[in-house]
Scaffold this motif. Structure first.
Motif, PDB file in Angstrom:
ATOM      1  N   LEU A  40      10.631   5.717  -1.490  1.00  0.00           N
ATOM      2  CA  LEU A  40       9.222   5.873  -1.109  1.00  0.00           C
ATOM      3  C   LEU A  40       8.708   7.224  -1.613  1.00  0.00           C
ATOM      4  N   VAL A  41       7.619   7.170  -2.417  1.00  0.00           N
ATOM      5  CA  VAL A  41       7.105   8.418  -2.995  1.00  0.00           C
ATOM      6  C   VAL A  41       5.622   8.670  -2.686  1.00  0.00           C
ATOM      7  N   GLY A  42       4.948   7.801  -1.931  1.00  0.00           N
ATOM      8  CA  GLY A  42       3.545   8.078  -1.599  1.00  0.00           C
ATOM      9  C   GLY A  42       2.866   6.918  -0.902  1.00  0.00           C
ATOM     10  N   SER A  43       1.680   7.187  -0.351  1.00  0.00           N
ATOM     11  CA  SER A  43       0.984   6.128   0.399  1.00  0.00           C
ATOM     12  C   SER A  43      -0.539   6.278   0.425  1.00  0.00           C
TER      13      SER A  43
ATOM     14  N   ALA B 237      12.508   9.324   0.466  1.00  0.00           N
ATOM     15  CA  ALA B 237      13.519   8.592   1.227  1.00  0.00           C
ATOM     16  C   ALA B 237      13.524   7.121   0.873  1.00  0.00           C
ATOM     17  N   VAL B 238      14.689   6.512   1.041  1.00  0.00           N
ATOM     18  CA  VAL B 238      14.812   5.050   0.998  1.00  0.00           C
ATOM     19  C   VAL B 238      14.721   4.599   2.447  1.00  0.00           C
ATOM     20  N   THR B 239      13.812   3.665   2.711  1.00  0.00           N
ATOM     21  CA  THR B 239      13.650   3.219   4.104  1.00  0.00           C
ATOM     22  C   THR B 239      14.786   2.272   4.487  1.00  0.00           C
ATOM     23  N   ASP B 240      15.044   2.177   5.783  1.00  0.00           N
ATOM     24  CA  ASP B 240      16.094   1.274   6.268  1.00  0.00           C
ATOM     25  C   ASP B 240      15.516   0.338   7.327  1.00  0.00           C
ATOM     26  N   LEU B 241      16.213  -0.709   7.565  1.00  0.00           N
ATOM     27  CA  LEU B 241      15.768  -1.740   8.501  1.00  0.00           C
ATOM     28  C   LEU B 241      15.916  -1.260   9.945  1.00  0.00           C
ATOM     29  N   LEU B 242      14.923  -1.592  10.760  1.00  0.00           N
ATOM     30  CA  LEU B 242      15.025  -1.256  12.183  1.00  0.00           C
ATOM     31  C   LEU B 242      16.048  -2.177  12.861  1.00  0.00           C
ATOM     32  N   PRO B 243      16.788  -1.666  13.838  1.00  0.00           N
ATOM     33  CA  PRO B 243      17.828  -2.493  14.478  1.00  0.00           C
ATOM     34  C   PRO B 243      17.250  -3.753  15.121  1.00  0.00           C
ATOM     35  N   HIS B 244      15.996  -3.671  15.557  1.00  0.00           N
ATOM     36  CA  HIS B 244      15.355  -4.815  16.212  1.00  0.00           C
ATOM     37  C   HIS B 244      15.297  -6.054  15.329  1.00  0.00           C
TER      38      HIS B 244
ATOM     39  N   LEU C 290      15.595  13.005   0.490  1.00  0.00           N
ATOM     40  CA  LEU C 290      16.099  13.133  -0.880  1.00  0.00           C
ATOM     41  C   LEU C 290      15.214  14.095  -1.677  1.00  0.00           C
ATOM     42  N   GLU C 291      15.823  14.778  -2.622  1.00  0.00           N
ATOM     43  CA  GLU C 291      15.094  15.625  -3.573  1.00  0.00           C
ATOM     44  C   GLU C 291      15.100  14.926  -4.929  1.00  0.00           C
ATOM     45  N   LEU C 292      14.109  15.264  -5.747  1.00  0.00           N
ATOM     46  CA  LEU C 292      14.042  14.711  -7.109  1.00  0.00           C
ATOM     47  C   LEU C 292      14.352  15.824  -8.118  1.00  0.00           C
TER      48      LEU C 292
ATOM     49  N   ASP D 222       0.810  -1.230   0.000  1.00  0.00           N
ATOM     50  CA  ASP D 222       0.000   0.000   0.000  1.00  0.00           C
ATOM     51  C   ASP D 222       0.840   1.276   0.000  1.00  0.00           C
ATOM     52  N   MET D 223       1.982   1.188  -0.643  1.00  0.00           N
ATOM     53  CA  MET D 223       2.836   2.377  -0.803  1.00  0.00           C
ATOM     54  C   MET D 223       3.280   2.475  -2.258  1.00  0.00           C
ATOM     55  N   ALA D 224       3.545   3.698  -2.714  1.00  0.00           N
ATOM     56  CA  ALA D 224       4.104   3.912  -4.048  1.00  0.00           C
ATOM     57  C   ALA D 224       5.610   4.104  -3.899  1.00  0.00           C
ATOM     58  N   LEU D 225       6.366   3.412  -4.755  1.00  0.00           N
ATOM     59  CA  LEU D 225       7.836   3.484  -4.678  1.00  0.00           C
ATOM     60  C   LEU D 225       8.429   3.643  -6.079  1.00  0.00           C
ATOM     61  N   MET D 226       9.712   3.975  -6.121  1.00  0.00           N
ATOM     62  CA  MET D 226      10.399   4.070  -7.413  1.00  0.00           C
ATOM     63  C   MET D 226      11.679   3.241  -7.395  1.00  0.00           C
ATOM     64  N   LYS D 227      11.877   2.489  -8.477  1.00  0.00           N
ATOM     65  CA  LYS D 227      13.091   1.691  -8.656  1.00  0.00           C
ATOM     66  C   LYS D 227      14.211   2.606  -9.149  1.00  0.00           C
ATOM     67  N   THR D 228      15.407   2.349  -8.660  1.00  0.00           N
ATOM     68  CA  THR D 228      16.528   3.235  -9.014  1.00  0.00           C
ATOM     69  C   THR D 228      17.751   2.448  -9.462  1.00  0.00           C
ATOM     70  N   HIS D 229      18.648   3.157 -10.094  1.00  0.00           N
ATOM     71  CA  HIS D 229      19.943   2.608 -10.535  1.00  0.00           C
ATOM     72  C   HIS D 229      20.978   3.674 -10.207  1.00  0.00           C
ATOM     73  N   TYR D 230      21.783   3.424  -9.210  1.00  0.00           N
ATOM     74  CA  TYR D 230      22.680   4.500  -8.748  1.00  0.00           C
ATOM     75  C   TYR D 230      23.733   4.847  -9.798  1.00  0.00           C
ATOM     76  N   TYR D 231      24.234   6.060  -9.687  1.00  0.00           N
ATOM     77  CA  TYR D 231      25.205   6.608 -10.643  1.00  0.00           C
ATOM     78  C   TYR D 231      26.479   6.953  -9.892  1.00  0.00           C
TER      79      TYR D 231
END
Ligand code: MN
Ligand code: MN
Length: 468
Positions: A206-209, A177-184, A149-151, A127-136
């Motif tokens: 992550l770009v929307g929900s 933002a790119v989400t990260d794993l919780l330490p738990h 992050l800005e676009l 239930d979230m909108a995301l974008m696939k990326t390829h780093y440069y």
């Protein structure tokens, strides 16, 4: 031997590396701050190579420089520039001598590591909108998660129109933002090596929900798309012909209690681009040799492509300038000198083990001259000549531009390259000169204000040199 006599002999015979603050005049201190305020503004408006080139064009125009085209005549003192597909710019000031006596060239790059969108970026999951990326470029992936992050970029539409995209730089804008794993729940990830714990395919932004009302299927994706459509009149197909990048959000900031440092995204290599360009535009006298400042793209991926330093676009520009003076390009190149203006690593007290401190550049010791880059026994290095460095020593010292020499880390630790070897390949005497950087390629890179100013002074002294 008396103590006094020993000190005098050591002053005479031994080289001492100097911290700039021990020698900087009070008047220069004000200039350092003034210069760096302009630099921070340049960083804030130039978060992609296209934006940096636009900013450079505005600066050149404001200094009276005019667009150059093949066949134009030029005379000493004229300022001209040419833009390469919006992604690179060459700026020149015609000198008193014709181009067969050589041009004095600075070459910096305006691209920086970032996270680009894939051709089919938009999807939904959970239930979230995301974008696939390829780093440069060379990023350490773990640094790019859980930060705003800005676009930025362009959308070129099939009807020929081009939309400039910028979301996140205005205070009222949202960020991403790119989400990260919780330490738990990071037990498994914590056991992985740093280089593999984060993968390219996990850098999904992550770009929307919110679901689009009254629609079946893909409704989270549809909400995101409808907002982009409203803002840029685009459809999902327009992603196919776009260049969109996520870059770190936020403006350049002063760092340190004494505000002696600058923290910002993309200082590699916009710090050298800005210093070299301003040095050129600030010249009050007509230079002996034609000054050229080229700001290129694609350095971070090997200087490839039409807008990179390997492109013959640069040769075409130089040849067209030469033709205006009935000079052969090869005659120009063989007498030209190029400062490959790119950053080097500053000695980092958090990681002393990667540097030979004695031979590493240090913050606040001025512009850094790098004789050779490369890795594994200077592999892939330009290796500038001793004679060229000797000539520059005099030019920089006479101008009061503080400088140091540096190697990029320990001999067997790794290494890197710049555009230097591509200029040398053109039969142009070339040496790397740049600014020491902490946290190079991180979303928040750090430079010293004093070094930035000294880079400018060094570049200006080079352009004003009568001979080298
Ligand atoms: Mn660089
Ligand atoms: Mn780099």
């Amino acid at each position: 031997m008396s103590k006094e006599k020993t000190e005098k002999l050591s002053d005479k015979l031994l080289y001492k590396r100097k911290n700039g603050y021990e020698t900087l005049a009070a008047a220069d201190l004000v200039k350092v701050d003034d210069f760096c305020e302009g630099y921070k503004k340049f960083l804030n408006v130039g978060k992609t190579e296209r934006e940096a080139v636009s900013a450079a064009e505005l600066m050149a125009k404001a200094a009276g420089y005019k667009p150059f085209k093949r066949g134009d005549s030029v005379k000493p003192g004229d300022g001209v520039y040419l833009i390469n597909h919006g992604k690179a710019i060459a700026v020149a000031r015609i000198g008193k001598n014709t181009l067969d006596s050589g041009a004095y060239i600075t070459a910096a790059h305006v691209d920086a590591p970032r996270i680009d969108l894939k051709p089919y970026p938009l999807y939904e999951d959970g239930d979230m909108a995301l974008m696939k990326t390829h780093y440069y470029g060379g990023i350490r992936k773990y640094q790019w998660v859980a930060l705003p992050l800005e676009l930025h970029g362009v959308i070129a539409k099939a009807d020929g129109t081009v939309e400039n995209v910028s979301i996140g730089s205005e205070p009222e804008d949202p960020v991403f933002a790119v989400t990260d794993l919780l330490p738990h729940l990071a037990k498994d990830q914590n056991t992985k090596p740093l280089g593999t714990a984060f993968t390219g395919e996990s850098l999904n932004v992550l770009v929307g929900s919110t679901p689009y009302a009254d629609e079946e299927g893909d409704k989270y994706k549809l909400t995101a798309m409808s907002i982009l459509n409203e803002r840029y009149a685009m459809t999902e197909a327009d992603f196919l012909s776009s260049e969109l990048s996520f870059v770190p959000a936020g403006e350049a900031r002063d760092v340190g209690l004494d505000r002696s440092l600058i923290g910002a995204y993309g200082q590699d290599d916009r710090v050298c681009a800005y210093s070299a360009l301003v040095a050129m535009l600030d010249q009050t006298e007509i230079p002996e040799h034609t000054s050229v400042c080229i700001l290129v793209d694609k350095e971070e991926i090997g200087s490839e492509g039409i807008s990179g330093m390997q492109s013959e676009w640069f040769d075409t520009f130089m040849d067209d300038l030469c033709q205006a003076q009935s000079v052969k390009l090869r005659a120009c190149y063989e007498n030209s000198v190029c400062l490959s203006a790119d950053v080097s690593n500053a000695y980092d007290p958090n990681f002393p083990e990667v540097s030979d401190k004695r031979n590493n550049s240090q913050i606040n010791q001025g512009a850094v001259v790098v004789k050779y880059t490369g890795s594994g026994g200077k592999g892939g290095a330009n290796d500038a000549s001793a004679e060229l460095i000797a000539a520059l020593r005099k030019v920089f010292d006479d101008a009061g531009a503080l400088w140091q020499m540096g190697e990029l880390g320990k001999v067997d630790q790794g290494g890197g390259g710049t555009v230097a070897k591509f200029m040398a390949k053109r039969n142009i005497l070339t040496v790397d000169v740049g600014v020491p950087v902490l946290s190079m390629h991180a979303p928040f890179e750090i430079t010293s204000k004093l070094d930035v100013f000294m880079m400018y002074k060094a570049m200006k002294a080079f352009y004003e040199a009568e001979s080298l």
